[in-house]
Design a protein around this motif. Structure first.
Motif, PDB file in Angstrom:
ATOM      1  N   UNK A  29       4.021   3.110   1.063  1.00  0.00           N
ATOM      2  CA  UNK A  29       4.960   2.537   2.016  1.00  0.00           C
ATOM      3  C   UNK A  29       4.793   3.248   3.352  1.00  0.00           C
ATOM      4  N   UNK A  30       4.907   2.493   4.420  1.00  0.00           N
ATOM      5  CA  UNK A  30       4.850   3.096   5.746  1.00  0.00           C
ATOM      6  C   UNK A  30       5.540   2.195   6.751  1.00  0.00           C
ATOM      7  N   UNK A  31       6.581   2.715   7.352  1.00  0.00           N
ATOM      8  CA  UNK A  31       7.302   2.021   8.420  1.00  0.00           C
ATOM      9  C   UNK A  31       7.594   0.553   8.103  1.00  0.00           C
ATOM     10  N   UNK A  32       8.382   0.355   7.059  1.00  0.00           N
ATOM     11  CA  UNK A  32       8.933  -0.956   6.680  1.00  0.00           C
ATOM     12  C   UNK A  32       7.953  -1.887   5.958  1.00  0.00           C
ATOM     13  N   UNK A  33       6.779  -1.431   5.626  1.00  0.00           N
ATOM     14  CA  UNK A  33       5.818  -2.244   4.882  1.00  0.00           C
ATOM     15  C   UNK A  33       5.393  -1.490   3.626  1.00  0.00           C
ATOM     16  N   UNK A  34       5.097  -2.237   2.543  1.00  0.00           N
ATOM     17  CA  UNK A  34       4.597  -1.578   1.344  1.00  0.00           C
ATOM     18  C   UNK A  34       3.453  -2.372   0.726  1.00  0.00           C
ATOM     19  N   UNK A  35       2.626  -1.650  -0.005  1.00  0.00           N
ATOM     20  CA  UNK A  35       1.517  -2.228  -0.763  1.00  0.00           C
ATOM     21  C   UNK A  35       1.567  -1.629  -2.153  1.00  0.00           C
ATOM     22  N   UNK A  36       1.652  -2.477  -3.185  1.00  0.00           N
ATOM     23  CA  UNK A  36       1.737  -2.018  -4.561  1.00  0.00           C
ATOM     24  C   UNK A  36       0.565  -2.566  -5.367  1.00  0.00           C
ATOM     25  N   UNK A  37      -0.074  -1.705  -6.146  1.00  0.00           N
ATOM     26  CA  UNK A  37      -1.163  -2.081  -7.037  1.00  0.00           C
ATOM     27  C   UNK A  37      -0.680  -1.859  -8.461  1.00  0.00           C
ATOM     28  N   UNK A  39       0.456  -6.437  -4.445  1.00  0.00           N
ATOM     29  CA  UNK A  39       1.710  -6.995  -3.934  1.00  0.00           C
ATOM     30  C   UNK A  39       2.038  -6.332  -2.601  1.00  0.00           C
ATOM     31  N   UNK A  40       2.342  -7.147  -1.604  1.00  0.00           N
ATOM     32  CA  UNK A  40       2.719  -6.646  -0.292  1.00  0.00           C
ATOM     33  C   UNK A  40       4.106  -7.154   0.065  1.00  0.00           C
ATOM     34  N   UNK A  41       4.843  -6.381   0.838  1.00  0.00           N
ATOM     35  CA  UNK A  41       6.168  -6.818   1.245  1.00  0.00           C
ATOM     36  C   UNK A  41       6.776  -5.883   2.263  1.00  0.00           C
ATOM     37  N   UNK A  42       8.035  -6.125   2.571  1.00  0.00           N
ATOM     38  CA  UNK A  42       8.770  -5.321   3.536  1.00  0.00           C
ATOM     39  C   UNK A  42       9.962  -4.647   2.856  1.00  0.00           C
ATOM     40  N   UNK A  43      10.251  -3.424   3.297  1.00  0.00           N
ATOM     41  CA  UNK A  43      11.392  -2.679   2.788  1.00  0.00           C
ATOM     42  C   UNK A  43      11.806  -1.686   3.875  1.00  0.00           C
ATOM     43  N   UNK A  44      13.097  -1.500   4.121  1.00  0.00           N
ATOM     44  CA  UNK A  44      13.509  -0.554   5.167  1.00  0.00           C
ATOM     45  C   UNK A  44      13.078   0.868   4.830  1.00  0.00           C
ATOM     46  N   UNK A  45      12.163   1.406   5.603  1.00  0.00           N
ATOM     47  CA  UNK A  45      11.680   2.763   5.356  1.00  0.00           C
ATOM     48  C   UNK A  45      10.932   3.250   6.585  1.00  0.00           C
ATOM     49  N   UNK A  46      11.257   4.441   7.043  1.00  0.00           N
ATOM     50  CA  UNK A  46      10.572   5.055   8.166  1.00  0.00           C
ATOM     51  C   UNK A  46       9.797   6.276   7.682  1.00  0.00           C
ATOM     52  N   UNK A  47       8.556   6.391   8.131  1.00  0.00           N
ATOM     53  CA  UNK A  47       7.687   7.454   7.664  1.00  0.00           C
ATOM     54  C   UNK A  47       6.650   6.877   6.711  1.00  0.00           C
ATOM     55  N   UNK A  48       6.146   7.711   5.831  1.00  0.00           N
ATOM     56  CA  UNK A  48       5.140   7.273   4.846  1.00  0.00           C
ATOM     57  C   UNK A  48       5.501   7.847   3.480  1.00  0.00           C
ATOM     58  N   UNK A  49       5.367   7.023   2.444  1.00  0.00           N
ATOM     59  CA  UNK A  49       5.626   7.462   1.076  1.00  0.00           C
ATOM     60  C   UNK A  49       4.524   6.946   0.162  1.00  0.00           C
TER      61      UNK A  49
END
Length: 208
Positions: A129-137, A143-153
Protein backbone atom coordinates in the motif's frame (compact mmCIF):
# COMPACT_ATOMS: atom_id res chain seq x y z
CA UNK A 1 15.70 -8.20 11.68
CA UNK A 2 17.44 -11.31 13.00
CA UNK A 3 16.04 -10.77 16.49
CA UNK A 4 12.49 -10.29 15.23
CA UNK A 5 12.78 -13.28 12.90
CA UNK A 6 14.02 -15.50 15.72
CA UNK A 7 10.95 -14.60 17.79
CA UNK A 8 8.59 -15.41 14.93
CA UNK A 9 10.32 -18.58 13.74
CA UNK A 10 11.19 -19.72 17.27
CA UNK A 11 14.60 -20.57 15.87
CA UNK A 12 17.87 -18.86 14.94
CA UNK A 13 19.13 -21.28 12.31
CA UNK A 14 16.20 -22.73 10.34
CA UNK A 15 15.14 -21.95 6.77
CA UNK A 16 12.02 -20.32 8.24
CA UNK A 17 14.23 -18.00 10.27
CA UNK A 18 16.37 -17.16 7.23
CA UNK A 19 13.35 -16.33 5.09
CA UNK A 20 11.69 -14.18 7.74
CA UNK A 21 14.94 -12.38 8.52
CA UNK A 22 15.50 -11.67 4.84
CA UNK A 23 11.93 -10.39 4.38
CA UNK A 24 12.04 -8.09 7.41
CA UNK A 25 15.47 -6.79 6.46
CA UNK A 26 14.57 -5.98 2.86
CA UNK A 27 11.23 -4.31 3.59
CA UNK A 28 12.46 -2.30 6.59
CA UNK A 29 15.54 -1.27 4.67
CA UNK A 30 13.40 0.22 1.92
CA UNK A 31 11.58 2.39 4.45
CA UNK A 32 14.76 3.46 6.23
CA UNK A 33 16.62 4.32 3.03
CA UNK A 34 13.90 5.80 0.85
CA UNK A 35 10.74 6.85 2.69
CA UNK A 36 11.97 10.13 4.22
CA UNK A 37 9.53 9.38 7.02
CA UNK A 38 9.83 9.86 10.75
CA UNK A 39 8.39 6.54 11.96
CA UNK A 40 8.73 2.86 11.10
CA UNK A 41 6.48 0.21 12.64
CA UNK A 42 7.03 -3.54 12.39
CA UNK A 43 4.32 -6.04 13.36
CA UNK A 44 4.62 -9.83 13.30
CA UNK A 45 2.63 -12.90 14.22
CA UNK A 46 3.18 -16.65 13.96
CA UNK A 47 0.65 -19.50 14.13
CA UNK A 48 2.60 -22.69 15.07
CA UNK A 49 -0.26 -25.06 14.28
CA UNK A 50 -0.69 -23.95 10.67
CA UNK A 51 2.86 -22.75 10.11
CA UNK A 52 1.67 -19.32 8.95
CA UNK A 53 3.73 -16.20 9.66
CA UNK A 54 2.70 -12.62 8.91
CA UNK A 55 4.84 -9.49 8.85
CA UNK A 56 3.51 -5.97 8.37
CA UNK A 57 5.89 -3.04 8.05
CA UNK A 58 4.81 0.52 7.42
CA UNK A 59 6.16 4.05 7.51
CA UNK A 60 4.84 7.60 7.33
CA UNK A 61 7.04 8.68 4.44
CA UNK A 62 6.44 10.28 1.05
CA UNK A 63 5.28 7.08 -0.69
CA UNK A 64 6.55 5.03 -3.62
CA UNK A 65 5.55 7.39 -6.40
CA UNK A 66 7.67 10.28 -5.21
CA UNK A 67 10.56 7.97 -4.31
CA UNK A 68 10.66 6.27 -7.72
CA UNK A 69 10.20 9.53 -9.61
CA UNK A 70 13.64 10.52 -8.30
CA UNK A 71 15.21 7.68 -10.29
CA UNK A 72 15.97 8.44 -13.91
CA UNK A 73 15.11 4.94 -15.21
CA UNK A 74 11.49 4.98 -14.07
CA UNK A 75 8.74 6.55 -16.17
CA UNK A 76 5.47 6.40 -14.22
CA UNK A 77 2.40 8.61 -14.14
CA UNK A 78 0.68 7.83 -10.85
CA UNK A 79 0.88 6.00 -7.55
CA UNK A 80 -0.81 2.82 -8.80
CA UNK A 81 1.80 2.47 -11.51
CA UNK A 82 4.49 2.94 -8.85
CA UNK A 83 3.16 -0.08 -6.93
CA UNK A 84 3.53 -2.29 -9.99
CA UNK A 85 6.96 -0.98 -10.93
CA UNK A 86 8.30 -1.36 -7.37
CA UNK A 87 7.99 -5.16 -7.60
CA UNK A 88 10.15 -5.44 -10.70
CA UNK A 89 13.75 -6.68 -10.32
CA UNK A 90 16.40 -3.99 -10.35
CA UNK A 91 14.10 -1.14 -9.30
CA UNK A 92 15.27 1.01 -6.41
CA UNK A 93 14.88 4.49 -5.04
CA UNK A 94 18.68 4.71 -5.23
CA UNK A 95 19.96 5.75 -8.70
CA UNK A 96 22.36 3.40 -10.48
CA UNK A 97 25.24 5.89 -10.28
CA UNK A 98 24.97 5.75 -6.48
CA UNK A 99 24.41 2.00 -6.25
CA UNK A 100 27.64 1.14 -8.05
CA UNK A 101 29.58 3.03 -5.38
CA UNK A 102 27.95 1.21 -2.47
CA UNK A 103 29.84 -1.58 -0.72
CA UNK A 104 28.73 -5.18 -0.21
CA UNK A 105 26.92 -6.83 1.45
CA UNK A 106 24.44 -3.95 1.62
CA UNK A 107 24.72 -2.60 -1.91
CA UNK A 108 21.22 -1.70 -3.08
CA UNK A 109 20.45 -4.07 -5.96
CA UNK A 110 16.76 -3.23 -6.29
CA UNK A 111 15.80 -6.88 -5.81
CA UNK A 112 14.35 -6.69 -2.30
CA UNK A 113 10.62 -6.28 -2.97
CA UNK A 114 10.90 -8.46 -6.06
CA UNK A 115 12.32 -11.34 -4.03
CA UNK A 116 9.90 -11.01 -1.11
CA UNK A 117 6.85 -10.78 -3.40
CA UNK A 118 8.07 -13.80 -5.37
CA UNK A 119 8.45 -15.83 -2.17
CA UNK A 120 4.86 -14.94 -1.37
CA UNK A 121 3.85 -16.10 -4.84
CA UNK A 122 4.95 -19.57 -3.81
CA UNK A 123 4.13 -19.56 -0.11
CA UNK A 124 1.29 -17.17 0.67
CA UNK A 125 0.15 -13.67 -0.16
CA UNK A 126 1.67 -10.24 -0.56
CA UNK A 127 0.21 -6.75 -0.27
CA UNK A 128 1.72 -3.32 -0.74
CA UNK A 129 0.00 0.00 0.00
CA UNK A 130 1.20 3.51 -0.72
CA UNK A 131 -0.67 6.79 -0.48
CA UNK A 132 -4.26 5.55 -0.89
CA UNK A 133 -3.54 2.77 -3.41
CA UNK A 134 -2.93 -0.94 -2.84
CA UNK A 135 -1.82 -3.97 -4.82
CA UNK A 136 -2.53 -7.47 -3.49
CA UNK A 137 -1.17 -10.76 -4.85
CA UNK A 138 -3.25 -13.64 -3.52
CA UNK A 139 -4.84 -16.91 -4.67
CA UNK A 140 -3.83 -16.54 -8.32
CA UNK A 141 -5.17 -13.00 -8.48
CA UNK A 142 -3.71 -9.53 -8.77
CA UNK A 143 -6.07 -7.11 -7.03
CA UNK A 144 -5.77 -3.33 -7.10
CA UNK A 145 -7.83 -0.75 -5.26
CA UNK A 146 -7.97 2.33 -3.09
CA UNK A 147 -7.87 2.61 0.70
CA UNK A 148 -7.21 5.65 2.94
CA UNK A 149 -3.55 5.37 3.86
CA UNK A 150 -0.60 7.76 3.88
CA UNK A 151 2.94 6.45 3.65
CA UNK A 152 3.92 2.94 2.54
CA UNK A 153 3.02 -0.45 4.03
CA UNK A 154 3.99 -3.98 3.06
CA UNK A 155 2.22 -7.09 4.32
CA UNK A 156 3.85 -10.50 3.90
CA UNK A 157 2.00 -13.73 4.72
CA UNK A 158 4.01 -16.95 4.39
CA UNK A 159 3.15 -20.57 5.10
CA UNK A 160 6.43 -21.86 6.44
CA UNK A 161 5.28 -25.50 6.34
CA UNK A 162 5.43 -25.28 2.53
CA UNK A 163 8.94 -23.84 2.44
CA UNK A 164 10.99 -26.83 1.33
CA UNK A 165 14.58 -26.11 0.23
CA UNK A 166 15.04 -22.36 0.74
CA UNK A 167 18.50 -22.20 -0.85
CA UNK A 168 17.28 -23.75 -4.10
CA UNK A 169 14.22 -21.49 -4.22
CA UNK A 170 16.31 -18.41 -3.49
CA UNK A 171 18.81 -19.25 -6.23
CA UNK A 172 15.97 -19.87 -8.68
CA UNK A 173 14.32 -16.52 -7.94
CA UNK A 174 17.61 -14.63 -8.22
CA UNK A 175 18.36 -16.35 -11.53
CA UNK A 176 14.92 -15.55 -12.92
CA UNK A 177 15.14 -11.99 -11.63
CA UNK A 178 18.50 -11.44 -13.29
CA UNK A 179 17.12 -12.76 -16.56
CA UNK A 180 14.05 -10.52 -16.38
CA UNK A 181 16.20 -7.55 -15.46
CA UNK A 182 18.46 -8.05 -18.45
CA UNK A 183 15.55 -8.59 -20.82
CA UNK A 184 13.18 -5.84 -19.68
CA UNK A 185 15.12 -3.21 -17.80
CA UNK A 186 18.76 -3.09 -18.78
CA UNK A 187 18.57 -0.76 -21.76
CA UNK A 188 15.16 0.85 -21.42
CA UNK A 189 13.27 3.03 -18.99
CA UNK A 190 10.54 1.30 -17.00
CA UNK A 191 6.88 2.16 -17.38
CA UNK A 192 3.66 0.83 -15.88
CA UNK A 193 2.80 -1.20 -18.96
CA UNK A 194 6.01 -3.23 -18.72
CA UNK A 195 5.40 -3.73 -15.01
CA UNK A 196 1.89 -5.01 -15.60
CA UNK A 197 3.16 -7.58 -18.09
CA UNK A 198 5.87 -8.62 -15.66
CA UNK A 199 3.46 -9.25 -12.80
CA UNK A 200 1.02 -11.14 -14.96
CA UNK A 201 3.76 -13.31 -16.42
CA UNK A 202 5.56 -13.82 -13.13
CA UNK A 203 2.66 -14.79 -10.92
CA UNK A 204 0.23 -16.08 -13.56
CA UNK A 205 -2.44 -13.94 -11.94
CA UNK A 206 -5.56 -12.67 -13.62
CA UNK A 207 -5.84 -8.92 -13.38
CA UNK A 208 -9.03 -7.98 -11.50
Amino acid sequence: SALLASILAQSESSDAFNLLQFSIQEIARNSLEHSRGRSLLILGQYWPKSGDAEIVIFDDGVGLFETLMDVELVNIKDNRAALRVALMPGISGVPRRVRVQQEEPFRNSGFGLYMVSRYCGFLGKFEILSNNEYLRLQSNRQIEGRIPFQGTAVSVHLNLNRLGDLASLHQRLVREGNQMYSEILKDFSVDASAASKFLYKDFGFKIS
